[in-house]
Design a protein around this motif. Sequence first.
Motif, PDB file in Angstrom:
ATOM      1  N   ASP A 163      -9.741  11.060  -0.720  1.00  0.00           N
ATOM      2  CA  ASP A 163      -9.992  12.242   0.101  1.00  0.00           C
ATOM      3  C   ASP A 163     -11.353  12.234   0.782  1.00  0.00           C
ATOM      4  N   HIS A 164     -12.320  11.477   0.245  1.00  0.00           N
ATOM      5  CA  HIS A 164     -13.692  11.602   0.748  1.00  0.00           C
ATOM      6  C   HIS A 164     -14.359  10.292   1.144  1.00  0.00           C
TER       7      HIS A 164
ATOM      8  N   ILE B 261     -18.373   6.968  -0.710  1.00  0.00           N
ATOM      9  CA  ILE B 261     -18.351   8.246   0.019  1.00  0.00           C
ATOM     10  C   ILE B 261     -19.535   8.300   0.991  1.00  0.00           C
TER      11      ILE B 261
ATOM     12  N   THR C 114     -10.241  11.403  -5.470  1.00  0.00           N
ATOM     13  CA  THR C 114     -11.483  11.805  -4.788  1.00  0.00           C
ATOM     14  C   THR C 114     -11.905  10.757  -3.764  1.00  0.00           C
TER      15      THR C 114
END
Length: 320
Positions: free
Chosen positions: A211-212, A316, A208
């Motif tokens: 990806d972010h 993020i 995660t």
Amino acid sequence: MAETIILDTDPGIDDAMAIMYVLANKHLKLMGITTVFGNATIEDTTRNALFIKDKFNASFDVACGAAAPLIKTPNGPTVIVHGEHGLGSVVADAPKSVAEEETAWQYMAKKITANPGEITLVAVGPLTNLALLVQNAPEAVSLVKNVVIMGGAFGENGHRGNVSPVAEANVHDDPHAANIVFAANWPVVVIGLDVTHEIACEEHYIETLRDHAGEKGRFIYDVSQFYLGFYETELKRKACYLHDPAALVYVSRPELFELREGPIVVVEEGGAEGMTIQKTESRVFSNDAWEQRPSQSVAISVDSEAVLNHFSDTLIGDHA
């Protein structure tokens, strides 16, 4: 107002994760990194710190520190955990940035003296540089705002050692230095295995971030693959602990941790070398090595879900 930090570190995979967190956290200001032996040689840990500085166009200083423990024979780099040069399978490019002229303890002393009561020292490797600061610049000790240490293990939540049945790696690497640091008259908070072994990142959590969380998240993913492989062998699950980042999360979100007060002594030699023992009762004994030591704080419980959420949200959110 942002908390000003000097990070004493031996990068190191989870050290690199910690640096990504502090760079992403708007409530923390990273003044400098001081390097120490531990996860890799001092040459590699310093190179890794400079490499990260260049890669992320960061403005923090880097000062090279201790290459070996104060007294004991070095244990050597933890290649099995962090890879040959400290960052797993990621090899640091030759850095463009250069380290400060001062050694680590000299750099700390200069910055602390110039900014009395404003700097928090966060140490996530062997404590040799901090011990050298205490020994060589004792006048700086009272000028430090706080000292936060990732190290030690006190048996809470069923967690004890990770390099011996009773010792954690950072303290075991230089137990004499740890004893000096815990005995100094400054406020210490110890974030040890008692809580860091409660904060596990599963593989999907790292994915995660990849990806972010932008470039920082991709870097965490890349360096952590070796780390995840080690823990898969050790734990039989593809997950790793958020050891060093937890110390920095404490600086930003202390309410997520429960602390216990009492002086600390480190076993310096023998089979229990590196064992950290906190006295938690007020009674004075006829043989009491803790009696003349200041009370320090040890983390004994943590809201692990909140720490993991805060860590990922910070990275993020920085990319958003």
